[in-house]
Write a protein that holds these residues in place. Structure first.
Motif, PDB file in Angstrom:
ATOM      1  N   ALA A  36      31.131  62.686  36.630  1.00 50.05           N
ATOM      2  CA  ALA A  36      30.984  62.005  35.335  1.00 50.05           C
ATOM      3  C   ALA A  36      30.183  60.720  35.458  1.00 50.05           C
ATOM      4  CB  ALA A  36      32.352  61.700  34.749  1.00 50.05           C
ATOM      5  N   ARG A  37      29.950  60.262  36.707  1.00 48.44           N
ATOM      6  CA  ARG A  37      29.244  59.008  36.991  1.00 48.44           C
ATOM      7  C   ARG A  37      29.937  57.849  36.278  1.00 48.44           C
ATOM      8  NH1 ARG A  37      23.543  59.174  35.278  1.00 48.44           N
ATOM      9  NH2 ARG A  37      23.045  57.685  36.925  1.00 48.44           N
ATOM     10  N   ARG A  38      31.228  57.724  36.594  1.00 49.07           N
ATOM     11  CA  ARG A  38      32.061  56.694  35.993  1.00 49.07           C
ATOM     12  C   ARG A  38      32.914  56.029  37.071  1.00 49.07           C
ATOM     13  NH1 ARG A  38      33.021  56.916  30.534  1.00 49.07           N
ATOM     14  NH2 ARG A  38      35.162  56.195  30.754  1.00 49.07           N
ATOM     15  N   VAL A  39      33.381  54.839  36.760  1.00 51.34           N
ATOM     16  CA  VAL A  39      34.373  54.162  37.585  1.00 51.34           C
ATOM     17  C   VAL A  39      35.739  54.430  36.978  1.00 51.34           C
ATOM     18  CG1 VAL A  39      35.183  51.926  38.416  1.00 51.34           C
ATOM     19  CG2 VAL A  39      32.732  52.382  38.279  1.00 51.34           C
ATOM     20  N   LEU A  40      36.691  54.795  37.813  1.00 51.53           N
ATOM     21  CA  LEU A  40      38.024  55.121  37.321  1.00 51.53           C
ATOM     22  C   LEU A  40      38.800  53.854  36.981  1.00 51.53           C
ATOM     23  CD1 LEU A  40      38.920  57.970  39.833  1.00 51.53           C
ATOM     24  CD2 LEU A  40      37.867  58.164  37.568  1.00 51.53           C
ATOM     25  N   ARG A  41      39.766  54.017  36.128  1.00 56.02           N
ATOM     26  CA  ARG A  41      40.516  52.877  35.601  1.00 56.02           C
ATOM     27  C   ARG A  41      41.186  52.058  36.696  1.00 56.02           C
ATOM     28  NH1 ARG A  41      45.642  53.966  31.687  1.00 56.02           N
ATOM     29  NH2 ARG A  41      46.526  51.869  31.687  1.00 56.02           N
ATOM     30  N   ASP A  42      41.676  52.730  37.759  1.00 58.76           N
ATOM     31  CA  ASP A  42      42.387  52.012  38.826  1.00 58.76           C
ATOM     32  C   ASP A  42      41.506  51.723  40.036  1.00 58.76           C
ATOM     33  OD1 ASP A  42      42.095  54.616  39.663  1.00 58.76           O
ATOM     34  OD2 ASP A  42      44.171  54.865  40.324  1.00 58.76           O
ATOM     35  N   LEU A  60      39.369  44.126  25.584  1.00 61.93           N
ATOM     36  CA  LEU A  60      39.477  45.545  25.917  1.00 61.93           C
ATOM     37  C   LEU A  60      38.126  46.194  26.159  1.00 61.93           C
ATOM     38  CD1 LEU A  60      42.259  46.529  23.349  1.00 61.93           C
ATOM     39  CD2 LEU A  60      42.501  45.998  25.797  1.00 61.93           C
ATOM     40  N   THR A  61      37.172  45.437  26.706  1.00 56.15           N
ATOM     41  CA  THR A  61      35.849  45.975  27.010  1.00 56.15           C
ATOM     42  C   THR A  61      35.686  46.275  28.495  1.00 56.15           C
ATOM     43  OG1 THR A  61      35.145  43.655  26.832  1.00 56.15           O
ATOM     44  CG2 THR A  61      34.565  45.134  25.033  1.00 56.15           C
ATOM     45  N   GLY A  62      36.787  46.171  29.237  1.00 57.70           N
ATOM     46  CA  GLY A  62      36.817  46.632  30.619  1.00 57.70           C
ATOM     47  C   GLY A  62      37.460  48.000  30.671  1.00 57.70           C
ATOM     48  N   LEU A  63      38.169  48.283  31.759  1.00 58.06           N
ATOM     49  CA  LEU A  63      38.813  49.588  31.913  1.00 58.06           C
ATOM     50  C   LEU A  63      40.305  49.540  31.653  1.00 58.06           C
ATOM     51  CD1 LEU A  63      36.951  51.082  35.017  1.00 58.06           C
ATOM     52  CD2 LEU A  63      36.294  51.052  32.607  1.00 58.06           C
ATOM     53  N   ALA A  64      40.890  48.352  31.634  1.00 56.81           N
ATOM     54  CA  ALA A  64      42.324  48.233  31.360  1.00 56.81           C
ATOM     55  C   ALA A  64      42.596  48.478  29.884  1.00 56.81           C
ATOM     56  CB  ALA A  64      42.828  46.851  31.761  1.00 56.81           C
ATOM     57  N   GLU A  65      43.792  48.972  29.603  1.00 60.00           N
ATOM     58  CA  GLU A  65      44.204  49.198  28.230  1.00 60.00           C
ATOM     59  C   GLU A  65      45.131  48.080  27.773  1.00 60.00           C
ATOM     60  OE1 GLU A  65      45.807  53.125  28.023  1.00 60.00           O
ATOM     61  OE2 GLU A  65      43.890  54.080  28.515  1.00 60.00           O
ATOM     62  N   ALA A  66      45.377  48.031  26.472  1.00 58.60           N
ATOM     63  CA  ALA A  66      46.170  46.942  25.904  1.00 58.60           C
ATOM     64  C   ALA A  66      47.530  46.833  26.565  1.00 58.60           C
ATOM     65  CB  ALA A  66      46.314  47.145  24.396  1.00 58.60           C
ATOM     66  N   ASP A  67      48.170  47.971  26.843  1.00 57.08           N
ATOM     67  CA  ASP A  67      49.498  47.939  27.462  1.00 57.08           C
ATOM     68  C   ASP A  67      49.461  47.326  28.854  1.00 57.08           C
ATOM     69  OD1 ASP A  67      50.579  49.065  25.230  1.00 57.08           O
ATOM     70  OD2 ASP A  67      50.742  51.083  26.051  1.00 57.08           O
ATOM     71  N   ASP A  68      48.315  47.447  29.547  1.00 53.18           N
ATOM     72  CA  ASP A  68      48.189  46.869  30.889  1.00 53.18           C
ATOM     73  C   ASP A  68      48.134  45.345  30.837  1.00 53.18           C
ATOM     74  OD1 ASP A  68      47.870  49.489  31.916  1.00 53.18           O
ATOM     75  OD2 ASP A  68      45.717  49.414  31.537  1.00 53.18           O
ATOM     76  N   LEU A  69      47.663  44.805  29.733  1.00 52.80           N
ATOM     77  CA  LEU A  69      47.318  43.385  29.653  1.00 52.80           C
ATOM     78  C   LEU A  69      48.276  42.560  28.801  1.00 52.80           C
ATOM     79  CD1 LEU A  69      43.494  43.941  29.067  1.00 52.80           C
ATOM     80  CD2 LEU A  69      44.596  43.373  31.233  1.00 52.80           C
TER      81      LEU A  69
END
Length: 229
Positions: free
Chosen positions: A51-57, A197-206
């Motif tokens: 997918a040429r993506r960086v994973l959330r973790d 929320l323009t990174g990879l973390a979601e609201a619940d993470d932050l």
């Protein structure tokens, strides 16, 4: 509040759109050149080469250049100077994708009297180059990178250095970032912290770490109580 200290990647820039393909492609190129197992390199660095993506973790999201080097050394037979050169070349070539229109936002904040700065786990020179390409490098009182001599987030050294350089108490500087590294650095320095929320973390993470969670930095003027344009 008298000053705003921004993270860069995932905060000023949309992380995935700026770095996803570039980092994924680089990790796979290094695996090929360094005789590594591409699947292992992808797993350890947290990229999806299909997918040429960086994973959330992924540890690449908030890590420093030195931390990325430490991840790659056991996997590849490439000397450090080659790894550094390849990462530097990628940083020079990447096209930053702003999370919002940056110049009007910074000008509005500065016009309201706020002093602006950046504290990033990226390199200081690379950060200056990227901001210069977007024509906004001159909006900041200070740009601090992981190589600027104040440590790296989540330690509070960069936050302390920014506040001290402006002769402000930390409580009058708000730290804005997209990761728990950013928020914890700001909190440890005694700053109020705002998540975006323009990174990879979601609201619940932050949410548990932040005074507020905003969609992007474009919502800052309203959060600060500035009148609508």
């Amino acid at each position: 509040m008298r000053a705003i200290l921004f993270d860069k990647d995932g905060t000023l820039f949309d992380f995935q759109r700026t770095w996803g393909a570039a980092l994924s492609d680089l990790m796979m190129a290094l695996a090929r050149e360094g005789g590594g197992d591409p699947e292992q390199v992808a797993r350890v660095t947290g990229v999806d080469p299909v997918a040429r993506r960086v994973l959330r973790d992924s540890p690449l999201v908030a890590g420093t250049q030195a931390e990325t080097m430490a991840l790659l050394r056991p996997l590849l037979s490439l000397p450090d100077h080659v790894l550094l050169a390849r990462m530097a070349a990628m940083a020079e070539q990447v096209e930053p994708v702003p999370a919002v229109a940056l110049a009007p936002l910074f000008d509005r904040l500065r016009g309201a009297g706020y002093l602006l700065g950046i504290a990033t786990n990226d390199q200081e020179d690379a950060t200056r180059q990227q901001l210069a390409r977007l024509g906004v490098a001159d909006r900041f009182e200070r740009i601090i990178g992981a190589d600027s001599g104040h440590g790296a987030k989540p330690a509070p050294g960069m936050c302390h250095a920014f506040a001290a350089g402006l002769d402000l108490p930390s409580a009058e500087v708000v730290m804005v970032g997209d990761s728990t590294h950013d928020l914890r650095a700001g909190r440890a320095a005694g700053m109020p912290v705002v998540a975006v929320l323009t990174g990879l973390a979601e609201a619940d993470d932050l949410a548990a770490e932040a005074c507020a969670v905003l969609d992007d930095i474009g919502a800052l003027p309203a959060w600060l109580g500035l009148p609508p344009v």
